[in-house]
Structures are given as C-alpha cells and as structure tokens.
Design a protein around this motif. Structure first.
Motif, PDB file in Angstrom:
ATOM      1  N   ILE A 173      25.637   8.963   6.785  1.00  0.00           N
ATOM      2  CA  ILE A 173      25.974   9.176   8.360  1.00  0.00           C
ATOM      3  C   ILE A 173      27.565   8.608   8.388  1.00  0.00           C
ATOM      4  O   ILE A 173      28.139   7.897   7.879  1.00  0.00           O
ATOM      5  CB  ILE A 173      25.150   8.314   9.071  1.00  0.00           C
ATOM      6  CG1 ILE A 173      25.137   8.229  10.516  1.00  0.00           C
ATOM      7  CG2 ILE A 173      25.402   6.603   8.558  1.00  0.00           C
ATOM      8  CD1 ILE A 173      24.308   7.739  11.377  1.00  0.00           C
ATOM      9  N   ASP A 174      28.258   9.284   9.395  1.00  0.00           N
ATOM     10  CA  ASP A 174      29.727   9.068   9.659  1.00  0.00           C
ATOM     11  C   ASP A 174      29.655   7.594  10.797  1.00  0.00           C
ATOM     12  O   ASP A 174      28.663   7.576  11.275  1.00  0.00           O
ATOM     13  CB  ASP A 174      30.258  10.245  10.284  1.00  0.00           C
ATOM     14  CG  ASP A 174      29.966  10.737  11.673  1.00  0.00           C
ATOM     15  OD1 ASP A 174      30.236   9.905  12.561  1.00  0.00           O
ATOM     16  OD2 ASP A 174      28.836  11.378  11.661  1.00  0.00           O
ATOM     17  N   GLU A 175      30.705   7.222  10.826  1.00  0.00           N
ATOM     18  CA  GLU A 175      31.028   6.144  11.554  1.00  0.00           C
ATOM     19  C   GLU A 175      30.620   5.973  12.922  1.00  0.00           C
ATOM     20  O   GLU A 175      30.049   5.222  13.489  1.00  0.00           O
ATOM     21  CB  GLU A 175      32.525   5.357  11.036  1.00  0.00           C
ATOM     22  CG  GLU A 175      32.565   4.510   9.991  1.00  0.00           C
ATOM     23  CD  GLU A 175      33.950   3.989  10.141  1.00  0.00           C
ATOM     24  OE1 GLU A 175      34.392   3.416  11.026  1.00  0.00           O
ATOM     25  OE2 GLU A 175      34.761   4.176   8.884  1.00  0.00           O
ATOM     26  N   HIS A 176      31.108   7.031  13.493  1.00  0.00           N
ATOM     27  CA  HIS A 176      31.261   7.370  15.085  1.00  0.00           C
ATOM     28  C   HIS A 176      29.665   7.617  15.378  1.00  0.00           C
ATOM     29  O   HIS A 176      29.265   7.033  16.229  1.00  0.00           O
ATOM     30  CB  HIS A 176      32.023   8.719  15.578  1.00  0.00           C
ATOM     31  CG  HIS A 176      33.471   8.442  15.197  1.00  0.00           C
ATOM     32  ND1 HIS A 176      34.021   7.905  16.438  1.00  0.00           N
ATOM     33  CD2 HIS A 176      34.291   8.638  14.667  1.00  0.00           C
ATOM     34  CE1 HIS A 176      35.300   7.726  16.453  1.00  0.00           C
ATOM     35  NE2 HIS A 176      35.545   8.216  15.169  1.00  0.00           N
ATOM     36  N   THR A 177      28.807   8.353  14.602  1.00  0.00           N
ATOM     37  CA  THR A 177      27.617   8.267  14.819  1.00  0.00           C
ATOM     38  C   THR A 177      26.791   7.170  14.515  1.00  0.00           C
ATOM     39  O   THR A 177      25.921   6.621  15.718  1.00  0.00           O
ATOM     40  CB  THR A 177      26.846   9.449  13.779  1.00  0.00           C
ATOM     41  OG1 THR A 177      27.509  10.753  14.232  1.00  0.00           O
ATOM     42  CG2 THR A 177      25.215   9.619  14.252  1.00  0.00           C
ATOM     43  N   ALA A 178      26.980   6.408  13.743  1.00  0.00           N
ATOM     44  CA  ALA A 178      26.370   5.062  13.493  1.00  0.00           C
ATOM     45  C   ALA A 178      26.485   4.299  14.583  1.00  0.00           C
ATOM     46  O   ALA A 178      25.687   3.313  15.167  1.00  0.00           O
ATOM     47  CB  ALA A 178      26.726   4.586  12.037  1.00  0.00           C
ATOM     48  N   VAL A 179      27.815   3.931  14.860  1.00  0.00           N
ATOM     49  CA  VAL A 179      28.172   3.005  15.944  1.00  0.00           C
ATOM     50  C   VAL A 179      27.781   3.358  17.276  1.00  0.00           C
ATOM     51  O   VAL A 179      27.353   2.572  18.022  1.00  0.00           O
ATOM     52  CB  VAL A 179      29.933   2.907  15.970  1.00  0.00           C
ATOM     53  CG1 VAL A 179      30.372   1.901  16.895  1.00  0.00           C
ATOM     54  CG2 VAL A 179      30.320   2.179  14.518  1.00  0.00           C
ATOM     55  N   SER A 180      27.923   4.649  17.646  1.00  0.00           N
ATOM     56  CA  SER A 180      27.401   4.901  19.101  1.00  0.00           C
ATOM     57  C   SER A 180      25.906   4.976  19.079  1.00  0.00           C
ATOM     58  O   SER A 180      25.442   4.555  20.142  1.00  0.00           O
ATOM     59  CB  SER A 180      27.607   6.631  19.239  1.00  0.00           C
ATOM     60  OG  SER A 180      29.229   6.894  19.119  1.00  0.00           O
TER      61      SER A 180
END
Length: 470
Positions: free
Chosen positions: A77-84
């Motif tokens: 998973i990419d960072e933006h998706t995980a953090v969001s």
C-alpha cells in the motif's frame, strides 16, 4: 539473504534500544519520587485512571496502526492511502469517544475530570496510531527522538507539579497530558501528517482490508488488557486503593523486562513481516527464539536476585513491601514476552482472529485464577493468577507457531530454565537473604551454562558491530 536478515534485526534492535532505553530508564528512575510525594491511595487512583485509558485506546484506534505496519512494510500500500485511511479511522473513533462524555462524567463524578480524561484519551489514541507510522516508513530516528522528547517533558513536568507546586495526583495527570500534547505536535510536524491526509486517497477497498485485519486485534488487545491491567480492578474491589498502589509499584521492575523485549519486538515484527515468504524462515525463527530465551532467562535471574535490596533501599517504607510480588510477576512477564514472539505469526499470516482467541482463553484463565487466589493469598495470588494466564497463552501460541512454520522449541533447555527460575523465585519469596543470594548465583550460573553458545554468539555479534562502527 545470507546473514543480512540477522544483521538487520540486530541493527534495528540496537537502534530502538537507544531511544527506548533512555526514555524508559528515565521514567523508572523517577518512580522513587512518586513513592515519597504520593500516598499509596493516590498512586492507586492514578493507576486506575491511566489503566482505563489503556483499555479504551484500542477501541478508539481500531488498532488500525497494526494494519498500517503490516501493509506498508510489506510494500502492498502507498503512504497516502495508508495515512488517509488511518486519519479517517481516528476521526470516527474520536467522534464516538466524545459522544460518550456523559458516561465518563458518571464514572469520574465531575465534568472537569471527564473532559480531562477525554482529551487525554484522544491524544493517546493519536500518538498510538501515528507513532507507528514513523516506524512503518523507516523514520526510526524520528521515532526515537519522539520518545525521548515525550519522556523529557513528562519528567520535567512531574518535578514542577509534584515537587515544586505539590499538586499531588492532579500534578501527575497534568504532566501526562502535556507530554501527550507535545507528542501529537511532534508527529504532526515531523511526519507532515496533514500533507498525507488526502480524501481522494481514501480507498474503500483498502480501508475495508485494513479494518478486517485490525478489528480482530481490538478484542485481542482488550484481552491483553484484562491480563495485564484488569487485575487492578479486582484488587481495588477486594483490597482497596492502597493495595492497588502497592501492586502497581511491584509491576515497575517486570516492566523493565517488557521494555527490553519491546525494543527487540519492534525490530522482530519488522523482520518477520519482511521475511514472511523468504527461504529459511523456519531456521530464522528458531535461531531468534533461542537467543531471546537466553536473554530473558538471564535478565529474570538478575532481577530476582537484586529486587529485595533495591526496593528496601530506594522506595519509601509505604511502598517497599511491593518487592515480594516481583519474582512471580517477572516470570509472568517472561511468558508474556514469549507469547508475543509466537504471536507475530498471526500478523505475518494475516490470521489475526486467532490472536484474539488465544488471548481470550488466557484472559479467562487469568480472571478465574485471580478470583480463586486473591482471598487466600492476597496480592501474591493475583501475581500467580497473572503468571498462569500468560503460560496458557504462550503454550497455545507455541503450538500454532509450530503448525504454521514447523519450528522447534528447544524443549529440554526451555523446561530446565523455567524450573530453575521458578525455584529461585520461590526461595526469594520464602527464605532469607543468604538463601536468596545462593539461589541467585546458582540460577545465573546454570543459565549461562545452558545457553553458553547463545551467550557467546550475542557477545560476538555486539563486538562485531562495535568494531565495524569504529
């Protein structure tokens, strides 16, 4: 892979040790101060306050940080998706928590304490989620600094509020809140978390997958809470605030074992996820298991032999009797560490439901034994009940780990080590100073002899790392 996976595990362990050791040791060193400026009743009430927060944090966070670590480290998973997705989970949990304010008021009797509790809970929840983000993206230095800064603020505020202003219980709680707020501010700044929040990056499929992974860990976490903290409510009901204060202090030394193991566990969890599909996984698990057994056994033997003089010389007279419960609690903590080691297999294989089932069985046994033993044995009965609960979890998880990766458990040496440490604990509790010293020396010698190969290997690895650095 060669030896690179072991080198990485040792490197991460040392790195986490630098931050965690400094923060936890500083926190432990201020414990004697609490015993002189707080009564056993105040210490007991504070512990119940913080214990209640630790119960609710997994519910507010949905344990989504565990999914973030699993999928970010696995590069799925990419960072933006995980953090969001984590932001969305946190905000929903916060709204529900704030809606429960009337219940908090009912429990704490005053609106001020209810509001104070709510803010502290939300700050704790935020730190719980996004501190893990720093680890998941490899910002280990920032992760370490965050712990050091938070601890420094907590200790400084404790000195001001407890020693200078003499605010008692509320001074301790003010210190906690300020430390948590500083932690939130640090994460927002260093992690640039507001920049990572992007509603366009919210993906329902990934959010569903993350929650399906993490939600089964909520009851698992609550069951661990029952085993590690729920005892305090039973003690409070049967024996009162003062006994709870004594018991809480007796847990401080076993917490050192947890500290050292948690340092290793953070690195071990990362390595286990990264090596999940690699060849030689079984041998990797077996080697690491033997090394951790050697370290745990040696640490417990040293703690048990020194616990009585430590408490009598350093703690105030009101808290000094807490030493007698430490030997059994130290053994309990060792079984807790081992069950955590085996439990990594549930994370790597995405079978988090089993983590809950095993912990639930252990928690049920813990509560049962506590109720059976607390009247005839008092606080020692609670310590024994806690130890037996962890034994149950450790055995079940060891079986599951064996089924999953077919690892061996070095049965003979493990049983001998447990037997010698149990004997040392019993001698320490029941007999005099000379017998305690003899039992301690014998125990340490036997453990060194049992794990001489592993002890040599540990020192060789440390020496090799130091030599490369120089």
């Amino acid at each position: 892979m060669g030896s690179s996976k072991y080198t990485k595990l040792v490197k991460n362990t040392v790195l986490f040790a630098i931050g965690n050791f400094s923060t936890k040791i500083l926190t432990f060193l201020i414990v004697p101060l609490y015993t002189y400026v707080l009564s056993t009743e105040e210490y007991g009430r504070i512990d119940l306050f913080t214990t209640t927060i630790s119960f609710l944090v997994p519910i507010v966070t949905c344990q989504v940080q565990e999914a973030m670590i699993r999928y970010l480290l696995g590069k799925e998973i990419d960072e933006h998706t995980a953090v969001s997705n984590c932001w969305a989970t946190y905000l929903c949990g916060s709204v529900i928590s704030i809606a429960l304010l009337p219940l908090y008021k009912l429990y704490f009797k005053t609106l001020f304490l209810a509001l104070f509790f709510t803010v502290l809970l939300l700050c704790n929840s935020f730190n719980s989620i996004f501190t893990h983000y720093l680890r998941a993206v490899g910002k280990n230095i920032a992760y370490i600094i965050k712990g050091i800064v938070g601890t420094a603020v907590l200790l400084s505020c404790n000195v001001i509020f407890l020693v200078v202003l003499k605010l008692g219980m509320m001074g301790y709680l003010y210190s906690m809140l300020i430390s948590q707020i500083v932690g939130v501010s640090y994460l927002l700044f260093i992690g640039q978390l507001w920049k990572k929040l992007n509603f366009k990056a919210l993906e329902k499929d990934w959010l569903k997958k993350m929650l399906l992974f993490s939600i089964p860990l909520i009851p698992n976490s609550l069951m661990w809470w029952v085993m590690s903290a729920g005892d305090k409510y039973i003690i409070n009901y049967f024996l009162g605030d003062s006994a709870n204060g004594i018991y809480s202090l007796s847990l401080k030394i076993p917490t050192i074992i947890t500290l050292f193991y948690s340092i290793f566990f953070q690195a071990w969890q990362m390595s286990a996820i990264e090596e999940n599909n690699a060849e030689g996984r079984r041998q990797f698990y077996e080697t690491v298991y033997k090394l951790t057994n050697a370290l745990l056994a040696g640490m417990i033997a040293c703690i048990i032999i020194g616990i009585k003089p430590l408490y009598i010389l350093i703690m105030s007279e009101r808290f000094a009797p807490a030493w007698i419960y430490v030997p059994i609690l130290a053994l309990a903590t060792a079984f807790n560490c081992q069950s955590s080691f085996f439990g990594v297999v549930y994370t790597t294989s995405e079978k988090t439901r089993k983590a809950f089932i095993t912990t639930a069985l252990g928690a049920a046994m813990n509560v049962l034994f506590n109720f059976l033993f607390i009247r005839p044995l008092g606080l020692q009965g609670v310590a024994i009940g806690t130890c037996l609960g962890y034994v149950v979890v450790s055995l079940i998880r060891a079986r599951d780990c064996q089924k999953e990766i077919h690892m061996g458990f070095d049965i003979v040496r493990t049983v001998i080590a447990i037997a010698i440490l149990t004997a040392q604990a019993v001698v320490t509790i029941l007999l005099g100073n000379i017998e305690i010293s003899v039992a301690g020396v014998v125990s340490i010698c036997v453990i060194v002899l049992l794990y001489r190969v592993e002890v040599k290997e540990i020192f060789c690895k440390i020496f090799a790392m130091v030599k490369r650095k120089s």
